[in-house]
Design a protein around this motif. Structure first.
Motif, PDB file in Angstrom:
ATOM      1  N   ALA A  33       0.843  -1.079   0.013  1.00  0.00           N
ATOM      2  CA  ALA A  33      -0.204  -0.142   0.160  1.00  0.00           C
ATOM      3  C   ALA A  33       0.812   1.373  -0.136  1.00  0.00           C
ATOM      4  CB  ALA A  33      -0.909  -0.026   1.128  1.00  0.00           C
ATOM      5  N   SER A  34       0.353   2.170  -0.745  1.00  0.00           N
ATOM      6  CA  SER A  34       0.980   3.570  -0.714  1.00  0.00           C
ATOM      7  C   SER A  34       1.235   4.208   0.713  1.00  0.00           C
ATOM      8  CB  SER A  34       0.421   4.574  -1.677  1.00  0.00           C
ATOM      9  OG  SER A  34       1.111   5.909  -1.418  1.00  0.00           O
ATOM     10  N   LEU A  57      -8.302  -2.188  -3.196  1.00  0.00           N
ATOM     11  CA  LEU A  57      -7.493  -3.380  -2.682  1.00  0.00           C
ATOM     12  C   LEU A  57      -6.038  -3.259  -3.257  1.00  0.00           C
ATOM     13  CD1 LEU A  57     -10.111  -6.288  -3.011  1.00  0.00           C
ATOM     14  CD2 LEU A  57      -9.540  -4.674  -0.998  1.00  0.00           C
ATOM     15  N   THR A  58      -5.069  -3.663  -2.524  1.00  0.00           N
ATOM     16  CA  THR A  58      -3.709  -4.027  -2.903  1.00  0.00           C
ATOM     17  C   THR A  58      -3.470  -5.143  -3.427  1.00  0.00           C
ATOM     18  OG1 THR A  58      -2.695  -4.568  -0.703  1.00  0.00           O
ATOM     19  CG2 THR A  58      -2.929  -2.314  -1.356  1.00  0.00           C
ATOM     20  N   TYR A  78       4.393  -8.110 -18.133  1.00  0.00           N
ATOM     21  CA  TYR A  78       4.993  -7.424 -17.373  1.00  0.00           C
ATOM     22  C   TYR A  78       3.992  -6.277 -16.672  1.00  0.00           C
ATOM     23  CZ  TYR A  78       9.093  -9.311 -19.700  1.00  0.00           C
ATOM     24  OH  TYR A  78      10.107 -10.267 -20.198  1.00  0.00           O
ATOM     25  N   TYR A  79       4.270  -6.159 -15.275  1.00  0.00           N
ATOM     26  CA  TYR A  79       3.254  -5.462 -14.805  1.00  0.00           C
ATOM     27  C   TYR A  79       3.571  -4.453 -13.942  1.00  0.00           C
ATOM     28  CZ  TYR A  79       0.254  -9.457 -15.471  1.00  0.00           C
ATOM     29  OH  TYR A  79      -0.768 -10.600 -15.974  1.00  0.00           O
ATOM     30  N   VAL A  80       2.833  -3.158 -14.168  1.00  0.00           N
ATOM     31  CA  VAL A  80       3.258  -2.063 -13.060  1.00  0.00           C
ATOM     32  C   VAL A  80       1.812  -1.639 -12.493  1.00  0.00           C
ATOM     33  CG1 VAL A  80       5.272  -1.267 -14.282  1.00  0.00           C
ATOM     34  CG2 VAL A  80       3.177  -0.183 -14.847  1.00  0.00           C
ATOM     35  N   THR A  81       1.965  -1.093 -11.441  1.00  0.00           N
ATOM     36  CA  THR A  81       0.905  -0.532 -10.749  1.00  0.00           C
ATOM     37  C   THR A  81       1.097   1.125 -10.453  1.00  0.00           C
ATOM     38  OG1 THR A  81       1.385  -0.805  -8.426  1.00  0.00           O
ATOM     39  CG2 THR A  81      -0.047  -2.536  -9.607  1.00  0.00           C
ATOM     40  N   THR A  82       0.003   1.999 -10.375  1.00  0.00           N
ATOM     41  CA  THR A  82      -0.010   3.461 -10.205  1.00  0.00           C
ATOM     42  C   THR A  82      -0.781   3.508  -8.824  1.00  0.00           C
ATOM     43  OG1 THR A  82      -1.339   4.160 -11.628  1.00  0.00           O
ATOM     44  CG2 THR A  82       0.548   3.999 -12.477  1.00  0.00           C
TER      45      THR A  82
END
Length: 84
Positions: free
Chosen positions: A15-16, A45-46, A60-64
């Motif tokens: 989580a940020s 949710l995270t 390939y994954y990224v989150t923002t």
């Protein structure tokens, strides 16, 4: 699904530390992108499950993180998922 093996990738992230409204998940077919956003609205949710993956492919994954004004953070670290 009549005996068809379905593949999915279960993603999880930390989580940020800032106050965020939710998260967007992006997927790319090559390291470094370009990435396509998978969820139309931010998830609180995270975690996220991508069930639209194909066999014998690496994604390939990224989150923002998104705040209440809709501003997105920079991309997270990229993670690779190899589908058998």
């Amino acid at each position: 699904g009549s005996g068809v093996l379905t593949h999915s990738v279960a993603l999880g992230w930390t989580a940020s530390t800032s106050t965020v409204a939710g998260y967007f998940v992006y997927r790319g077919a090559a390291s470094g992108g370009p990435y396509t956003r998978l969820n139309s609205s931010a998830v609180a949710l995270t975690s996220f499950t991508d069930s639209s993956v194909l066999s014998a492919t690496t994604y390939y994954y990224v989150t923002t993180a998104v705040d209440s004004t809709g501003a997105e953070s920079i991309n997270s670290n990229e993670v690779a998922a190899a589908i058998p």
